[in-house]
Write a protein that holds these residues in place. Sequence first.
Motif, PDB file in Angstrom:
ATOM      1  N   GLY A  86       0.795  -1.226   0.000  1.00  0.00           N
ATOM      2  CA  GLY A  86       0.000   0.000   0.000  1.00  0.00           C
ATOM      3  C   GLY A  86       0.823   1.269   0.000  1.00  0.00           C
ATOM      4  O   GLY A  86       2.046   1.247  -0.129  1.00  0.00           O
ATOM      5  N   ILE A  87       0.105   2.368   0.159  1.00  0.00           N
ATOM      6  CA  ILE A  87       0.729   3.685   0.256  1.00  0.00           C
ATOM      7  C   ILE A  87       0.024   4.475   1.354  1.00  0.00           C
ATOM      8  O   ILE A  87      -1.113   4.166   1.740  1.00  0.00           O
ATOM      9  CB  ILE A  87       0.658   4.472  -1.075  1.00  0.00           C
ATOM     10  CG1 ILE A  87      -0.789   4.671  -1.510  1.00  0.00           C
ATOM     11  CG2 ILE A  87       1.453   3.797  -2.147  1.00  0.00           C
ATOM     12  CD1 ILE A  87      -0.938   5.546  -2.733  1.00  0.00           C
ATOM     13  N   SER A  88       0.698   5.480   1.863  1.00  0.00           N
ATOM     14  CA  SER A  88       0.056   6.416   2.777  1.00  0.00           C
ATOM     15  C   SER A  88       0.468   7.822   2.389  1.00  0.00           C
ATOM     16  O   SER A  88       1.561   8.051   1.871  1.00  0.00           O
ATOM     17  CB  SER A  88       0.412   6.133   4.237  1.00  0.00           C
ATOM     18  OG  SER A  88       1.767   6.418   4.480  1.00  0.00           O
ATOM     19  N   ILE A  89      -0.437   8.730   2.639  1.00  0.00           N
ATOM     20  CA  ILE A  89      -0.231  10.151   2.387  1.00  0.00           C
ATOM     21  C   ILE A  89      -0.484  10.859   3.703  1.00  0.00           C
ATOM     22  O   ILE A  89      -1.528  10.649   4.330  1.00  0.00           O
ATOM     23  CB  ILE A  89      -1.237  10.691   1.339  1.00  0.00           C
ATOM     24  CG1 ILE A  89      -1.189   9.871   0.058  1.00  0.00           C
ATOM     25  CG2 ILE A  89      -1.010  12.168   1.079  1.00  0.00           C
ATOM     26  CD1 ILE A  89       0.143   9.887  -0.640  1.00  0.00           C
ATOM     27  N   GLY A  90       0.450  11.668   4.131  1.00  0.00           N
ATOM     28  CA  GLY A  90       0.264  12.422   5.363  1.00  0.00           C
ATOM     29  C   GLY A  90       0.559  13.890   5.148  1.00  0.00           C
ATOM     30  O   GLY A  90       1.436  14.246   4.363  1.00  0.00           O
ATOM     31  N   VAL A  91      -0.190  14.723   5.836  1.00  0.00           N
ATOM     32  CA  VAL A  91       0.080  16.160   5.833  1.00  0.00           C
ATOM     33  C   VAL A  91       0.182  16.604   7.289  1.00  0.00           C
ATOM     34  O   VAL A  91      -0.748  16.373   8.079  1.00  0.00           O
ATOM     35  CB  VAL A  91      -1.013  16.961   5.094  1.00  0.00           C
ATOM     36  CG1 VAL A  91      -0.795  18.461   5.263  1.00  0.00           C
ATOM     37  CG2 VAL A  91      -1.033  16.593   3.620  1.00  0.00           C
TER      38      VAL A  91
END
Length: 144
Positions: A86-91
């Motif tokens: 998978g992937i994750s995106i964080g801000v």
Amino acid sequence: MSMPLTDASHDLGDDRYAMRWRRTFPGRPEQAQPAREFVAYLLSGCALADDAVSAVGEFVVNALRHTHSALPGGRFTVEVRRWPSGISIGVTDQGGTSEPAAREPDPMEESGRGLKTVAALASRWDWTGDVNGRTVIAVFDIAD
């Protein structure tokens, strides 16, 4: 402003196989597009790229509308993690008085749908932090 995106509660996968990229942007509205382009470039060819770009767009808009990141000298950081499953995106923003929450939008308002959209696109999303800084994360599992 540095907050880890590796909190074990997010179950992001085996870090031994993760690739990670991070970039900090000035907290100005015109930086939303470069943030989306950053994610799109890193995930080029990934089936989940469009969903991840949409999620980061929503997170950045929220950071600029609801946190101290939009104040003069403010900033936000985008982190992309990619591993085999998978992937994750964080801000990460500079905090504010409200907490991130997906709410039922008023049908007559133009805003208020961002986190509901992320919830529909991502396998899961969550946040960590406090008034001094928050990280909002969307995780996208790659289907077997």
